[in-house]
Scaffold this motif. Structure first.
Motif, PDB file in Angstrom:
ATOM      1  N   PRO A   1      -4.472   8.329  -8.746  1.00  0.00           N
ATOM      2  CA  PRO A   1      -3.104   8.054  -9.146  1.00  0.00           C
ATOM      3  C   PRO A   1      -2.816   6.567  -8.977  1.00  0.00           C
ATOM      4  CG  PRO A   1      -3.183   9.924  -7.652  1.00  0.00           C
ATOM      5  CD  PRO A   1      -4.553   9.314  -7.686  1.00  0.00           C
ATOM      6  N   SER A   2      -2.385   5.928 -10.056  1.00  0.00           N
ATOM      7  CA  SER A   2      -2.002   4.530  -9.982  1.00  0.00           C
ATOM      8  C   SER A   2      -0.979   4.271 -11.064  1.00  0.00           C
ATOM      9  CB  SER A   2      -3.212   3.611 -10.152  1.00  0.00           C
ATOM     10  OG  SER A   2      -3.819   3.826 -11.391  1.00  0.00           O
ATOM     11  N   PRO A   3      -0.097   3.300 -10.869  1.00  0.00           N
ATOM     12  CA  PRO A   3       0.985   3.120 -11.804  1.00  0.00           C
ATOM     13  C   PRO A   3       0.523   2.576 -13.141  1.00  0.00           C
ATOM     14  CG  PRO A   3       1.011   1.380 -10.210  1.00  0.00           C
ATOM     15  CD  PRO A   3      -0.061   2.345  -9.791  1.00  0.00           C
TER      16      PRO A   3
ATOM     17  N   PHE B   1       6.725   9.158 -10.966  1.00  0.00           N
ATOM     18  CA  PHE B   1       6.654   9.277  -9.511  1.00  0.00           C
ATOM     19  C   PHE B   1       6.719   7.910  -8.849  1.00  0.00           C
ATOM     20  CE2 PHE B   1       3.439  12.056 -11.487  1.00  0.00           C
ATOM     21  CZ  PHE B   1       3.788  13.311 -11.013  1.00  0.00           C
ATOM     22  N   ASN B   2       7.152   7.898  -7.609  1.00  0.00           N
ATOM     23  CA  ASN B   2       6.810   6.857  -6.653  1.00  0.00           C
ATOM     24  C   ASN B   2       5.933   7.547  -5.632  1.00  0.00           C
ATOM     25  OD1 ASN B   2       7.706   4.221  -7.136  1.00  0.00           O
ATOM     26  ND2 ASN B   2       9.816   4.771  -6.620  1.00  0.00           N
ATOM     27  N   TYR B   3       4.960   6.849  -5.076  1.00  0.00           N
ATOM     28  CA  TYR B   3       4.075   7.494  -4.112  1.00  0.00           C
ATOM     29  C   TYR B   3       3.514   6.465  -3.149  1.00  0.00           C
ATOM     30  CZ  TYR B   3       0.222   5.459  -6.651  1.00  0.00           C
ATOM     31  OH  TYR B   3      -0.625   4.558  -7.230  1.00  0.00           O
ATOM     32  N   LYS B   4       3.035   6.983  -2.029  1.00  0.00           N
ATOM     33  CA  LYS B   4       2.358   6.180  -1.023  1.00  0.00           C
ATOM     34  C   LYS B   4       1.215   7.036  -0.489  1.00  0.00           C
ATOM     35  CE  LYS B   4       3.862   2.964   2.560  1.00  0.00           C
ATOM     36  NZ  LYS B   4       5.031   2.586   3.376  1.00  0.00           N
ATOM     37  N   LEU B   5       0.051   6.443  -0.298  1.00  0.00           N
ATOM     38  CA  LEU B   5      -1.157   7.167   0.102  1.00  0.00           C
ATOM     39  C   LEU B   5      -1.782   6.532   1.329  1.00  0.00           C
ATOM     40  CD1 LEU B   5      -3.738   8.970  -0.281  1.00  0.00           C
ATOM     41  CD2 LEU B   5      -4.489   7.276  -1.970  1.00  0.00           C
ATOM     42  N   ILE B   6      -2.126   7.394   2.315  1.00  0.00           N
ATOM     43  CA  ILE B   6      -2.914   6.958   3.467  1.00  0.00           C
ATOM     44  C   ILE B   6      -4.014   7.992   3.696  1.00  0.00           C
ATOM     45  CG2 ILE B   6      -0.959   5.777   4.582  1.00  0.00           C
ATOM     46  CD1 ILE B   6      -0.880   8.122   6.616  1.00  0.00           C
TER      47      ILE B   6
ATOM     48  N   ASP C   1      -3.040   3.093  -1.267  1.00  0.00           N
ATOM     49  CA  ASP C   1      -2.449   2.828  -2.575  1.00  0.00           C
ATOM     50  C   ASP C   1      -0.964   3.144  -2.489  1.00  0.00           C
ATOM     51  OD1 ASP C   1      -2.303   2.118  -5.241  1.00  0.00           O
ATOM     52  OD2 ASP C   1      -3.124   3.998  -5.999  1.00  0.00           O
ATOM     53  N   SER C   2      -0.152   2.436  -3.275  1.00  0.00           N
ATOM     54  CA  SER C   2       1.285   2.648  -3.238  1.00  0.00           C
ATOM     55  C   SER C   2       1.945   2.077  -4.481  1.00  0.00           C
ATOM     56  CB  SER C   2       1.879   1.974  -1.994  1.00  0.00           C
ATOM     57  OG  SER C   2       3.285   1.997  -2.034  1.00  0.00           O
ATOM     58  N   SER C   3       2.756   2.895  -5.140  1.00  0.00           N
ATOM     59  CA  SER C   3       3.544   2.368  -6.256  1.00  0.00           C
ATOM     60  C   SER C   3       4.630   1.441  -5.728  1.00  0.00           C
ATOM     61  CB  SER C   3       4.165   3.513  -7.060  1.00  0.00           C
ATOM     62  OG  SER C   3       5.097   4.234  -6.271  1.00  0.00           O
TER      63      SER C   3
ATOM     64  N   ASP D   1      -9.954  13.629   3.619  1.00  0.00           N
ATOM     65  CA  ASP D   1      -8.639  14.216   3.403  1.00  0.00           C
ATOM     66  C   ASP D   1      -7.626  13.093   3.220  1.00  0.00           C
ATOM     67  OD1 ASP D   1      -9.887  16.657   3.870  1.00  0.00           O
ATOM     68  OD2 ASP D   1      -9.252  16.753   5.965  1.00  0.00           O
ATOM     69  N   LEU D   2      -6.601  13.340   2.394  1.00  0.00           N
ATOM     70  CA  LEU D   2      -5.601  12.326   2.072  1.00  0.00           C
ATOM     71  C   LEU D   2      -4.201  12.855   2.328  1.00  0.00           C
ATOM     72  CD1 LEU D   2      -7.075  11.133  -1.357  1.00  0.00           C
ATOM     73  CD2 LEU D   2      -7.402  10.077   0.894  1.00  0.00           C
ATOM     74  N   ARG D   3      -3.287  11.942   2.629  1.00  0.00           N
ATOM     75  CA  ARG D   3      -1.870  12.289   2.743  1.00  0.00           C
ATOM     76  C   ARG D   3      -1.085  11.392   1.793  1.00  0.00           C
ATOM     77  NH1 ARG D   3       1.304  13.475   8.214  1.00  0.00           N
ATOM     78  NH2 ARG D   3       0.554  15.549   7.652  1.00  0.00           N
ATOM     79  N   PHE D   4      -0.357  12.035   0.881  1.00  0.00           N
ATOM     80  CA  PHE D   4       0.527  11.340  -0.051  1.00  0.00           C
ATOM     81  C   PHE D   4       1.963  11.680   0.311  1.00  0.00           C
ATOM     82  CE2 PHE D   4      -3.276  11.963  -2.628  1.00  0.00           C
ATOM     83  CZ  PHE D   4      -3.362  10.818  -3.412  1.00  0.00           C
ATOM     84  N   VAL D   5       2.864  10.748   0.143  1.00  0.00           N
ATOM     85  CA  VAL D   5       4.283  11.064   0.050  1.00  0.00           C
ATOM     86  C   VAL D   5       4.669  10.699  -1.380  1.00  0.00           C
ATOM     87  CG1 VAL D   5       6.634  10.518   0.798  1.00  0.00           C
ATOM     88  CG2 VAL D   5       4.808  10.815   2.485  1.00  0.00           C
ATOM     89  N   VAL D   6       5.180  11.699  -2.109  1.00  0.00           N
ATOM     90  CA  VAL D   6       5.415  11.576  -3.547  1.00  0.00           C
ATOM     91  C   VAL D   6       6.887  11.860  -3.837  1.00  0.00           C
ATOM     92  CG1 VAL D   6       4.806  12.457  -5.828  1.00  0.00           C
ATOM     93  CG2 VAL D   6       3.068  12.363  -4.025  1.00  0.00           C
ATOM     94  N   ASP D   7       7.546  10.940  -4.546  1.00  0.00           N
ATOM     95  CA  ASP D   7       8.913  11.163  -5.035  1.00  0.00           C
ATOM     96  C   ASP D   7       8.826  11.513  -6.503  1.00  0.00           C
ATOM     97  OD1 ASP D   7       9.691  10.268  -2.536  1.00  0.00           O
ATOM     98  OD2 ASP D   7      10.346   8.306  -3.236  1.00  0.00           O
ATOM     99  N   ILE D   8       9.406  12.635  -6.887  1.00  0.00           N
ATOM    100  CA  ILE D   8       9.435  13.037  -8.304  1.00  0.00           C
ATOM    101  C   ILE D   8      10.733  12.495  -8.891  1.00  0.00           C
ATOM    102  CG2 ILE D   8       9.354  14.935  -9.943  1.00  0.00           C
ATOM    103  CD1 ILE D   8       8.040  16.624  -7.713  1.00  0.00           C
TER     104      ILE D   8
END
Length: 193
Positions: free
Chosen positions: A56-58, A119-124, A133-135, A182-189
């Motif tokens: 996922p990337s903008p 989306f807006n998102y942030k990944l760790i 990665d982060s939009s 394993d990944l953790r995303f916070v995703v705004d729809i």
């Protein structure tokens, strides 16, 4: 025809060719300029290459703040979605299944597979570390079709069925991600159409 007449004809033809080139360039300039003012929606793909499809990337071109559009009525997005999330690492692991946690309850329409979603998102990494990665860091949301195999399986499985305006935490096992962890995303729809 004399040399002087021939040169005069060539000079006239050269001058006409120069004027014609100038007119064409002026027309192209005004057409391109007026066409660019009408374009208000983000231009987006997310399908250019296999790597981009898996990561996922903008690809859009709007600001990082939540921008409602056709998939979210004006004023329907929570003000929380205009603030960058603080993503904390998970505990335990390794993950064996996708875990979707609703952090902000959306009130917009339900996202369906096949829709184009912004989306807006942030990944760790799930166990913590630097932001991968982060939009938000690019200042532009990411737009892509969902549920059709163009994104990682964790997104394709976890986002359809959620509501526009939601902020989700997606804990994605390596088997449903694109990395070997394993990944953790916070995703705004932000929108779906």
């Amino acid at each position: 025809m004399s040399d002087q007449s021939r040169r005069r004809s060539q000079a006239i033809m050269g001058g006409l060719a120069g004027v014609l080139v100038f007119v064409v360039l002026a027309i192209v300039f005004f057409v391109v300029r007026s066409g660019g003012d009408d374009e208000k929606q983000p231009a987006a793909t997310g399908t250019a290459t296999t790597q981009e499809a898996a990561t996922p990337s903008p690809a859009g071109s709007t600001s990082a703040a939540a921008q409602p559009d056709a998939g979210a009525p004006a004023g329907s997005l929570s003000p929380e979605l205009s603030k960058e999330p603080d993503v904390q690492p998970g505990t335990g692991g390794p993950l064996t299944k996708l875990v979707v946690t609703e952090l902000v309850k959306g009130t917009g329409p339900v996202v369906k597979a096949g829709q184009t979603v912004t989306f807006n998102y942030k990944l760790i990494p799930y166990k913590g570390g630097e932001v991968v990665d982060s939009s938000w860091s690019r200042g532009q949301p990411f737009t892509s079709p969902i549920g059709v195999g163009q994104l990682i399986q964790g997104w394709d499985q976890g986002i359809p069925g959620q509501r526009v305006g939601s902020r989700l935490q997606l804990d994605v096992p390596a088997a449903l991600a694109y990395k070997e962890e394993d990944l953790r995303f916070v995703v705004d729809i932000l929108a779906a159409q």
